[in-house]
Design an enzyme around this catalytic site. Structure first.
Site, PDB file in Angstrom:
ATOM      1  N   HIS A   1     -18.802  -9.332   4.628  1.00 36.77           N
ATOM      2  CA  HIS A   1     -17.454  -8.832   4.906  1.00 36.77           C
ATOM      3  C   HIS A   1     -16.786  -9.680   5.978  1.00 36.77           C
ATOM      4  CE1 HIS A   1     -14.485  -5.751   6.615  1.00 36.77           C
ATOM      5  NE2 HIS A   1     -14.033  -6.129   5.455  1.00 36.77           N
TER       6      HIS A   1
ATOM      7  N   HIS B   1      -8.882  -8.039   0.187  1.00 35.08           N
ATOM      8  CA  HIS B   1      -8.119  -6.825   0.490  1.00 35.08           C
ATOM      9  C   HIS B   1      -6.917  -7.182   1.359  1.00 35.08           C
ATOM     10  CE1 HIS B   1     -10.751  -3.315  -0.846  1.00 35.08           C
ATOM     11  NE2 HIS B   1     -11.171  -4.403  -1.454  1.00 35.08           N
ATOM     12  N   GLU B   2      -5.884  -6.352   1.269  1.00 33.43           N
ATOM     13  CA  GLU B   2      -4.600  -6.629   1.936  1.00 33.43           C
ATOM     14  C   GLU B   2      -4.117  -8.044   1.612  1.00 33.43           C
ATOM     15  OE1 GLU B   2      -7.308  -5.841   4.099  1.00 33.43           O
ATOM     16  OE2 GLU B   2      -7.021  -3.720   3.787  1.00 33.43           O
TER      17      GLU B   2
ATOM     18  N   GLU C   1       0.820  -1.207   0.000  1.00 36.13           N
ATOM     19  CA  GLU C   1       0.000   0.000   0.000  1.00 36.13           C
ATOM     20  C   GLU C   1       0.858   1.263   0.000  1.00 36.13           C
ATOM     21  OE1 GLU C   1      -3.108  -0.419   2.944  1.00 36.13           O
ATOM     22  OE2 GLU C   1      -3.993  -2.079   1.808  1.00 36.13           O
TER      23      GLU C   1
ATOM     24  N   PRO D   1       3.808   6.994   6.914  1.00 33.55           N
ATOM     25  CA  PRO D   1       3.574   6.577   8.308  1.00 33.55           C
ATOM     26  C   PRO D   1       2.178   6.015   8.526  1.00 33.55           C
ATOM     27  CG  PRO D   1       3.528   8.978   8.093  1.00 33.55           C
ATOM     28  CD  PRO D   1       3.999   8.436   6.778  1.00 33.55           C
TER      29      PRO D   1
ATOM     30  N   GLU E   1      -9.196   4.581  -0.713  1.00 34.51           N
ATOM     31  CA  GLU E   1      -9.476   4.858   0.692  1.00 34.51           C
ATOM     32  C   GLU E   1      -8.404   5.730   1.334  1.00 34.51           C
ATOM     33  OE1 GLU E   1      -9.641   0.844   2.129  1.00 34.51           O
ATOM     34  OE2 GLU E   1      -7.519   0.788   2.627  1.00 34.51           O
TER      35      GLU E   1
END
Lengths: 711, 711
Positions: free
Chosen positions: B413, B483-484, B172, B192, B508
């Site tokens: 989800h 996701h991720e 990301e 960060p 996002e």
């Protein structure tokens, strides 16, 4: 103003004399003292009458990325309590257990604005001490990682020690008996037969650790209620006789991930000047939580046979074909060419079912029933077994029908090969498969290195797995028996469907390695069994294994006499006992087999009549709900004579005692299968003469004479 | 005799001249050569016409505890093949895909009596190269552990490079654009806002890596069909412009546990002198296996809205109560005091269902519906979510009924919080719960450090997990969006229920961090999207986020114009596209929203009309089964004018073009929500003038005029 006041208060606290708390056990047998040392380090010590059990020993928990609970601590609160209650186990060695202790809880606080707190809770019983670390709910300690626990058990002298090497992955070592000062690599028995060995440190030992002090105290150090925490080993300081806890690390080196409020397991020190009292201590059970299961009606202590020893003695095999590159999801199992030595075939299993039915044994374990055994071990492979696919020659439906028709239960086998991620993914389907096919008990196995890779059998992740397996089987009314598991810590009180564990060097080692020396079974009750029942699989009648396969078993034998194998059913308590030998071995000796048929697996009372770790044990137990007693006496490699007064028998009642003794010329090595059976009538005033051969034993059943009737 | 013969043979082999093999792509655009160097080390090189793409680059696989496949190798066999076939994807950017390549397979052998073999298989396409390592079935290599793979991609010059930092756990990052010689910490953007960062090495970068050579070649390096293997990063040699593969390690430092016969993923090098050809390359899909699913009738490309952005813009929250010390199995959820800001409440979800139904969107994602969000992140906690327990204000049954009555699907989800052991244990129950309640699609999330602890998002264990999740959902006819996750490598060909992934810096980030700079979306198709569709979640209309919560969102905004948000539906291909903004944002601008309602998510054809990574992309796509076209044009922070001939339109057919363009004074920063919509009639001879604002874009729909009718 406020700040000035705080400074003043801190100064006052710092200048307080070091605080000491003292606690006596209910009948003053033991005394504990807790003290903060000059730099604010917590210590405790333990004495038995005038004898020192533990010198001042430090208590410390180190936390990752934060100040540890090690020194600079102050006492902010102490609480006392006591209890005296009696409870009944679902099954066990006695009908009722008394839980009587005095308690001291010391709340300690770190310096600094976070004011993090740790509580040490001591429970002092007449037969020992339990203590644990508690992390109360508090604003500045929620999630934290234990980097190390440094709990000391500092012995007063150079004790005689019964030890196995500390290891993060196996507890199947041979015991060494040395002084504490001699613990170490030099005196560690060689055990090349153990596939995965991950020693903790040169001088580390495992718990339960049995010690005998020069002044005659028997001391056992272990833990109770090991939940969400790694197992503890002990580092030995040979010069000072100090022991320090060493926790099993995870893959990253951390020891435990905790969330307050929470606590560690209890650290336990059982102590007595009489060895039998160590064996009958219920301290560890008392420190475990009561049963979490409401309905326990389906939990059945039982004896079983199994398609198992025949593989160990090379009469058959777990695998079905000779291929060595199996891919679980790609191999066409139906197309494999069978090698013809597969043990778990339908006809053979029926033979065991018939045998169990005929002899009143409740169940039949079948290993090697499911695909994957061709290539199951040593590859750190994740997809090894699926737990639901039988080999082509194992007819699940037919065996379900057949076993039910004979009123025998089949015991499922789930070997994980250490691939626990794979097992956890498949547990729901595997247990569903069991329910669909009438199985209500499972034996699990964890041979090999653990997956998740980097985890150990004895780490926090695995300790949670074992509890999870107990919980998930309980939810489906399934009993469980875990092999190659973490060492037990009394959790069978909380999960009474968790009947037994292996977690030590079992009888199987006699089949294919240097074996277990004759003293082995006189040590296990003082060590491994302190935590709970062991599925040791006694009952080998065909001691000389060349009988089964002269080539493959050349020179191999079990290291006891036949009579000692019978005695083990009494000296090694378990609610799950295997009659481990082949049916044909028993059919050849129906007179001796009668004892295995008779001996119960659940008891109303237990008396250890004489015992010395490493030398001998003589135990008598009263059958559950019946006035029948059973006695087991075993010795090490030394022959042994003894006179045992039968005072445990009901006064005034006559009993027929059937004595299964070593033959006159019996010897574990030279003449192990010689035994003699005699019957006599006895009562509580009688004295039984025991004559044990080298590596021998005696088993006795006491049944009320008909004249007296049953009570 | 035998031994002497062997020695002679070995000598002969060793004295053979170094072997070189050459391969040309089907129309000779690319040439590959393979060579064994002087010490028997395998190398390959690649050229595009007269231009060098890759200088001689070594190929090596190192094995734990064994000699590696690195040097001293001999060629024992070479095989050639070619293919030219056409296949149809279940969904995608084009109706049919041509798979045309020439193949060279070189079998290499180690010295020594074990004769271990490795095969390198090259497939050379006109748009690039794929190659992989294969381990054939052989007697002396069965189970083995890859310690390292050292595959080199040695570039000929100091390329312009679009890169994110190599990291084992996140992709990301913000992109940097530098020369290869400048890749490194100095030029790594600060991020960060990313919670878990585990950089590979100071000079490591991730794939897909996009490069532009000084002589004008566009080169993309990635991998295809990543199964049972860790993801690859690349170590950059700043001086030599050499890239070397770096695999993601497991907890023990090992890279992959393999069992021959097996192979690695394909290493891919897409190359062209035209940037648009990189974007339309199907090389990675061609190197993946065909669909494993027989029945794909239930797989539905779709647009969705969701209870999601409102949490990102601080209008509501995932959690239900303000407590911060949740224990999943102990907390009494019904007793929690709601804080009143919980987004996933029944009434609010109904509002989204109504909106979806009204506007022809197929589905509604609901995040925060299940218990555990109070305390879900950053604690490396294993038991975070159970995936089956809704919050008290989320009425599963009622929403199932309501959604069905409106012909809208709810998207489940499953946030794992990185605790994958927990998720895997609960997957069967979680998917059953979905089926019981009418869900046929799930969005998964893997925020945080992975459990098993010590594993990484991009390691072999996790790559297997992601495939397992795709397989297990497919078995239950569930579509999945991860996701991720690990970065995609074209596996959606094999598992077409695996609709999309995040696996990059999504929209996002614009809500709560420094955001994504305007160039971001001009880079993603050249990098992350080379592996497969991205759930970027475009469609934000309310660019200035203070609108939703002036305090919490102070100064925050999306870094594009509104029109560019529309264009992204075309430039960023996905079969699953979110209309990410709040319903009220769309209701305020129904004219612009019309484009989102219209734009398809499945296509018969795709043409990239113009593109330059980091600068601009203009793409036209033809709707599935219809003569409708959609065009998206985006630019970076520079305004841009362009004239696009509409030659893609069907000749002779007139179309109504609806152009959604930036307003005249639009600017991503100063005036992002200014847009203009105009309609015109066009045909294939028309030229469309594009006028893109700084950070802007244009979206166009082309629908046949009624006069011409539909074909």
């Amino acid at each position: 103003m406020n700040r000035a006041f705080l400074t003043l208060a801190a100064t006052l606290l710092a200048s307080l004399p070091t605080l000491s708390q003292r606690l006596h056990s209910p009948t003053n047998k033991l005394a504990l003292s807790f003290q903060l040392g000059p730099t604010g380090e917590p210590t405790y010590q333990l004495s038995f009458g005038s004898k020192t059990v533990l010198k001042p020993s430090r208590l410390a928990v180190l936390v990752q990325g934060q100040p540890g609970f090690e020194k600079g601590l102050t006492v902010v609160k102490t609480d006392s309590a006591q209890a005296d209650e009696t409870w009944a186990p679902v099954w066990g060695e006695v009908k009722q257990i008394r839980n009587r202790y005095k308690e001291l809880a010391v709340t300690l606080q770190q310096p600094g604005p976070e004011k993090r707190q740790l509580r040490v809770r001591f429970r002092l019983f007449d037969d020992g001490l339990g203590f644990r670390y508690e992390f109360p709910e508090q604003p500045n300690l929620k999630y934290f990682t234990v980097q190390d626990e440094r709990t000391e058990f500092n012995l007063a002298a150079d004790c005689k020690t019964f030890w196995i090497r500390g290891d993060y992955d196996t507890n199947e070592y041979l015991y060494a008996t040395t002084k504490l000062s001699e613990v170490g690599p030099k005196n560690t028995p060689s055990t090349p037969e153990i596939g995965v060995q991950v020693p903790v440190a040169p001088n580390a030992v495992q718990t339960p650790l049995m010690l005998k002090s020069p002044d005659g105290l028997y001391i056992n150090i272990h833990e109770a209620a090991l939940v969400n925490y790694p197992a503890m080993s002990l580092l030995v300081d040979n010069a000072r006789f100090d022991l320090t806890s060493q926790l099993t690390p995870d893959a990253t080196g951390a020891k435990a991930y905790l969330q307050a409020p929470c606590h560690t397991p209890w650290r336990t020190v059982v102590v007595s000047d009489k060895a039998p009292e160590v064996l009958t201590s219920k301290l560890i059970l008392n420190l475990n939580e009561p049963s979490k299961l409401q309905d326990v009606s389906w939990i059945t202590p039982q004896k079983y046979v199994g398609v198992w020893w025949e593989m160990h003695v090379n009469r058959s095999s777990w695998d079905y074909a000779k291929v060595n590159n199996i891919k679980l999801n790609q191999t066409d199992w139906q197309a494999l060419k069978p090698h013809g030595r597969h043990g778990a075939n339908t006809a053979n299993v029926k033979r065991y079912i018939d045998f169990a039915a005929k002899n009143g044994l409740q169940s039949v374990l079948v290993e090697g029933w499911n695909v994957g055994w061709e290539d199951w071990y040593g590859n750190w492979k994740e997809e090894v077994f699926d737990f639901v696919t039988p080999y082509p020659d194992f007819d699940v439906q037919e065996l379900q029908r057949y076993a039910a028709s004979k009123n025998v239960k089949l015991i499922m086998h789930h070997e994980t090969s250490g691939s626990v991620t794979n097992y956890e993914r498949r547990m729901p389907a595997a247990y569903q498969f069991m329910q669909d096919h009438g199985y209500d008990a499972v034996k699990t196995g964890y041979v090999g290195r653990i997956i998740p890779r980097g985890e150990h059998h004895d780490g926090q992740w695995m300790s949670n797995h074992f509890v999870r397996a107990a919980e998930q089987t309980a939810a489906r009314r399934i009993m469980i028996n875990m092999h190659e598991s973490i060492r037990p810590t009394g959790l069978h009180r909380t999960y009474p469907n968790w009947l037994a564990n292996e977690a030590a060097r079992g009888n199987e080692f006699n089949a294919w390695s240097q074996g277990n020396p004759p003293e082995h079974e006189t040590i296990l009750p003082f060590t491994r069994l302190m935590g709970g029942p062991m599925d040791y699989t006694p009952g080998i009648f065909q001691i000389k294994l060349e009988h089964w396969n002269p080539t493959a078993n050349k020179g191999r034998q079990v290291h006891t006499t036949l009579a000692k194998q019978l005695a083990l059913y009494v000296t090694m308590y378990s609610p799950l006992q295997m009659a481990a030998d082949l049916p044909e071995a028993y059919e050849q000796r129906p007179d001796a087999f009668q004892f295995i048929k008779d001996v119960p697996v659940d008891w109303d009372d237990t008396q250890v009549l004489e015992a010395e770790p490493g030398d001998y044990i003589t135990t008598a137990r009263k059958a559950k709900g019946k006035d029948e007693w059973y006695l087991g006496a075993i010795t090490d490699e030394q022959a042994r004579q003894s006179r045992v007064p039968l005072t445990f028998l009901t006064p005034g009642q006559k009993y027929v005692a059937t004595v299964y003794a070593d033959g006159k010329t019996a010897d574990w090595e030279k003449n192990p299968m010689s035994y003699q059976i005699r019957r006599m009538t006895v009562d509580s005033k009688s004295v039984l003469k025991l004559q044990l051969a080298p590596g021998g034993g005696t088993a006795v059943s006491f049944k009320p004479t008909k004249a007296a009737g049953f009570r």
